[in-house]
Design a protein around this motif. Structure first.
Motif, PDB file in Angstrom:
ATOM      1  N   TYR A 146       0.928  -1.384   0.050  1.00 30.26           N
ATOM      2  CA  TYR A 146      -0.071  -0.082  -0.382  1.00 30.26           C
ATOM      3  C   TYR A 146       0.888   1.290  -0.367  1.00 30.26           C
ATOM      4  O   TYR A 146       0.239   1.840  -0.783  1.00 30.26           O
ATOM      5  CB  TYR A 146      -1.332  -0.119   1.432  1.00 30.26           C
ATOM      6  CG  TYR A 146      -1.846  -0.466   1.279  1.00 30.26           C
ATOM      7  CD1 TYR A 146      -2.855  -0.834   0.002  1.00 30.26           C
ATOM      8  CD2 TYR A 146      -2.348  -1.768   2.077  1.00 30.26           C
ATOM      9  CE1 TYR A 146      -4.089  -1.570  -0.264  1.00 30.26           C
ATOM     10  CE2 TYR A 146      -3.431  -3.003   2.586  1.00 30.26           C
ATOM     11  CZ  TYR A 146      -4.733  -2.609   0.899  1.00 30.26           C
ATOM     12  OH  TYR A 146      -5.128  -3.177   0.945  1.00 30.26           O
ATOM     13  N   THR A 169      -4.492   5.042  -4.421  1.00 27.38           N
ATOM     14  CA  THR A 169      -5.182   5.311  -2.997  1.00 27.38           C
ATOM     15  C   THR A 169      -5.282   3.922  -2.019  1.00 27.38           C
ATOM     16  O   THR A 169      -5.048   2.368  -3.323  1.00 27.38           O
ATOM     17  CB  THR A 169      -6.422   5.961  -3.336  1.00 27.38           C
ATOM     18  OG1 THR A 169      -7.472   4.692  -4.457  1.00 27.38           O
ATOM     19  CG2 THR A 169      -6.623   7.432  -3.687  1.00 27.38           C
ATOM     20  N   LYS A 170      -5.621   2.891  -1.566  1.00 32.08           N
ATOM     21  CA  LYS A 170      -6.140   1.945  -1.017  1.00 32.08           C
ATOM     22  C   LYS A 170      -6.878   1.760  -1.700  1.00 32.08           C
ATOM     23  O   LYS A 170      -7.040  -0.161  -2.051  1.00 32.08           O
ATOM     24  CB  LYS A 170      -6.347   2.336   0.869  1.00 32.08           C
ATOM     25  CG  LYS A 170      -6.456   0.450   1.527  1.00 32.08           C
ATOM     26  CD  LYS A 170      -6.125   0.362   3.142  1.00 32.08           C
ATOM     27  CE  LYS A 170      -6.348  -0.471   3.409  1.00 32.08           C
ATOM     28  NZ  LYS A 170      -7.997  -1.712   2.552  1.00 32.08           N
ATOM     29  N   GLU A 171      -8.125   2.541  -2.310  1.00 31.09           N
ATOM     30  CA  GLU A 171      -8.927   2.268  -3.278  1.00 31.09           C
ATOM     31  C   GLU A 171      -9.014   1.443  -4.005  1.00 31.09           C
ATOM     32  O   GLU A 171      -9.178   0.246  -4.920  1.00 31.09           O
ATOM     33  CB  GLU A 171     -10.748   1.990  -3.368  1.00 31.09           C
ATOM     34  CG  GLU A 171     -11.429   2.616  -1.346  1.00 31.09           C
ATOM     35  CD  GLU A 171     -10.711   3.754  -0.200  1.00 31.09           C
ATOM     36  OE1 GLU A 171      -9.114   4.835  -0.461  1.00 31.09           O
ATOM     37  OE2 GLU A 171     -10.370   3.212   0.887  1.00 31.09           O
ATOM     38  N   ASP A 172      -7.823   2.483  -4.486  1.00 30.80           N
ATOM     39  CA  ASP A 172      -7.558   1.672  -6.074  1.00 30.80           C
ATOM     40  C   ASP A 172      -6.936   0.106  -6.446  1.00 30.80           C
ATOM     41  O   ASP A 172      -6.780  -0.369  -6.749  1.00 30.80           O
ATOM     42  CB  ASP A 172      -6.083   2.769  -6.579  1.00 30.80           C
ATOM     43  CG  ASP A 172      -6.495   3.966  -6.365  1.00 30.80           C
ATOM     44  OD1 ASP A 172      -7.998   4.442  -6.845  1.00 30.80           O
ATOM     45  OD2 ASP A 172      -6.117   5.011  -6.543  1.00 30.80           O
ATOM     46  N   THR A 173      -5.688   0.230  -4.530  1.00 30.42           N
ATOM     47  CA  THR A 173      -4.520  -1.170  -5.169  1.00 30.42           C
ATOM     48  C   THR A 173      -6.099  -2.174  -4.372  1.00 30.42           C
ATOM     49  O   THR A 173      -5.681  -3.084  -5.357  1.00 30.42           O
ATOM     50  CB  THR A 173      -4.046  -1.189  -3.376  1.00 30.42           C
ATOM     51  OG1 THR A 173      -2.882   0.702  -4.151  1.00 30.42           O
ATOM     52  CG2 THR A 173      -3.140  -2.112  -3.484  1.00 30.42           C
ATOM     53  N   ASP A 174      -6.825  -1.766  -3.601  1.00 30.09           N
ATOM     54  CA  ASP A 174      -7.516  -2.920  -3.286  1.00 30.09           C
ATOM     55  C   ASP A 174      -8.687  -3.527  -4.920  1.00 30.09           C
ATOM     56  O   ASP A 174      -8.819  -4.725  -4.707  1.00 30.09           O
ATOM     57  CB  ASP A 174      -8.918  -2.346  -2.577  1.00 30.09           C
ATOM     58  CG  ASP A 174      -8.098  -2.430  -0.963  1.00 30.09           C
ATOM     59  OD1 ASP A 174      -6.977  -3.570  -1.112  1.00 30.09           O
ATOM     60  OD2 ASP A 174      -8.502  -2.164   0.026  1.00 30.09           O
ATOM     61  N   ARG A 175      -8.852  -2.476  -5.520  1.00 26.78           N
ATOM     62  CA  ARG A 175      -9.716  -3.005  -6.994  1.00 26.78           C
ATOM     63  C   ARG A 175      -8.937  -3.721  -8.046  1.00 26.78           C
ATOM     64  O   ARG A 175      -8.506  -4.471  -8.284  1.00 26.78           O
ATOM     65  CB  ARG A 175      -9.655  -1.668  -7.773  1.00 26.78           C
ATOM     66  CG  ARG A 175     -11.499  -0.580  -6.992  1.00 26.78           C
ATOM     67  CD  ARG A 175     -11.591  -0.194  -7.923  1.00 26.78           C
ATOM     68  NE  ARG A 175     -10.866   1.519  -7.976  1.00 26.78           N
ATOM     69  CZ  ARG A 175     -11.048   2.664  -7.365  1.00 26.78           C
ATOM     70  NH1 ARG A 175     -12.173   1.797  -6.661  1.00 26.78           N
ATOM     71  NH2 ARG A 175     -10.357   3.054  -7.030  1.00 26.78           N
ATOM     72  N   GLN A 176      -7.691  -3.393  -7.694  1.00 29.26           N
ATOM     73  CA  GLN A 176      -6.475  -4.047  -9.244  1.00 29.26           C
ATOM     74  C   GLN A 176      -6.268  -5.588  -8.326  1.00 29.26           C
ATOM     75  O   GLN A 176      -6.346  -6.341  -8.821  1.00 29.26           O
ATOM     76  CB  GLN A 176      -5.122  -2.982  -8.790  1.00 29.26           C
ATOM     77  CG  GLN A 176      -4.032  -3.588  -9.056  1.00 29.26           C
ATOM     78  CD  GLN A 176      -3.942  -3.444 -10.700  1.00 29.26           C
ATOM     79  OE1 GLN A 176      -4.763  -3.094 -11.540  1.00 29.26           O
ATOM     80  NE2 GLN A 176      -2.464  -4.267 -11.760  1.00 29.26           N
ATOM     81  N   ASP A 216      -2.994  -8.015   3.647  1.00 30.99           N
ATOM     82  CA  ASP A 216      -2.268  -6.094   4.023  1.00 30.99           C
ATOM     83  C   ASP A 216      -1.111  -6.177   4.609  1.00 30.99           C
ATOM     84  O   ASP A 216      -0.682  -5.086   3.681  1.00 30.99           O
ATOM     85  CB  ASP A 216      -3.573  -6.360   5.275  1.00 30.99           C
ATOM     86  CG  ASP A 216      -5.026  -5.802   5.220  1.00 30.99           C
ATOM     87  OD1 ASP A 216      -5.204  -5.752   4.377  1.00 30.99           O
ATOM     88  OD2 ASP A 216      -5.427  -5.973   6.496  1.00 30.99           O
TER      89      ASP A 216
END
Length: 214
Positions: free
Chosen positions: A59, A69-76, A95
């Motif tokens: 992250y 963002t964390k959301e960007d990484t989570d989507r990827q 995580d």
């Protein structure tokens, strides 16, 4: 066209797309029934050549390097997890997963090539890192994984302290960069035709069909 084809796969063991690309390539080879006409050799590429020995939380790394963002990484990672599952592979983007330095792994893959176990070690290291939460920059872990595929782990680990072996990997990395490789996976068919990125099974089948004259 030729009777046999050599495929150089320029990749990094910490590149999820490289694993997906290889799985699809192998599926294409199997579906065409040309396993005995294809030779695969893995070539080194470091996604993070300047990474410290301690590594960096994914992250934090993606935020620093890409502004993600964390959301960007989570989507990827969710997307990669889905694609991996489609190829029968488990990506565990927990995580605390770290971006690590992979140069030692590349030195050991070069060692494994001498014994015809390069693909076996590559897949083992990718699984250890992405499915089993193992730090494959840690020499103790590397030692165990070498044993798992049947290599002389003590001899192989000594290669990591060999300056010439390290220089050789760095030279090979520069060679592929000079051939235009800026991202991986990059696959070279008989050193000529190249395909970048994890392509579809049908794309790999088309190239193999053309190159092998099927």
């Amino acid at each position: 066209m030729s009777d046999k084809i050599k495929i150089d796969i320029v990749s990094d063991v910490v590149c999820p797309w490289c694993l997906i690309g290889y799985k699809r390539l192998q599926k294409a080879i199997n579906e065409l029934g040309v396993n005995d006409r294809v030779e695969i050799e893995w070539q080194p590429f470091e996604l993070n050549p300047g990474m410290s020995a301690q590594g960096e939380i994914s992250y934090d790394y993606r935020a620093r390097k890409y502004g993600a963002t964390k959301e960007d990484t989570d989507r990827q990672t969710a997307y990669l997890t889905k694609l991996g599952a489609e190829e029968g592979f488990t990506f565990d983007f927990f995580d605390g997963i770290k971006i690590i330095n992979s140069q030692d792994a590349h030195i050991l893959l070069d060692y494994a090539k001498e014994f015809g176990l390069q693909t076996a070690l590559n897949l083992r290291l990718v699984s250890a890192f992405y499915s089993e939460r193992k730090d494959i920059s840690d020499r103790d872990i590397l030692h165990k994984e070498l044993l798992t595929v049947g290599l002389n782990a003590d001899e192989a680990i000594k290669r990591l302290d060999n300056a010439d072996a390290r220089t050789q990997i760095q030279t090979e990395e520069k060679h592929w960069i000079n051939k235009g490789v800026t991202g991986v996976p990059a696959m070279f068919f008989n050193s000529l035709k190249s395909i970048v990125g994890a392509q579809s099974v049908s794309t790999y089948k088309q190239v193999l069909t053309e190159e092998l004259g099927l």
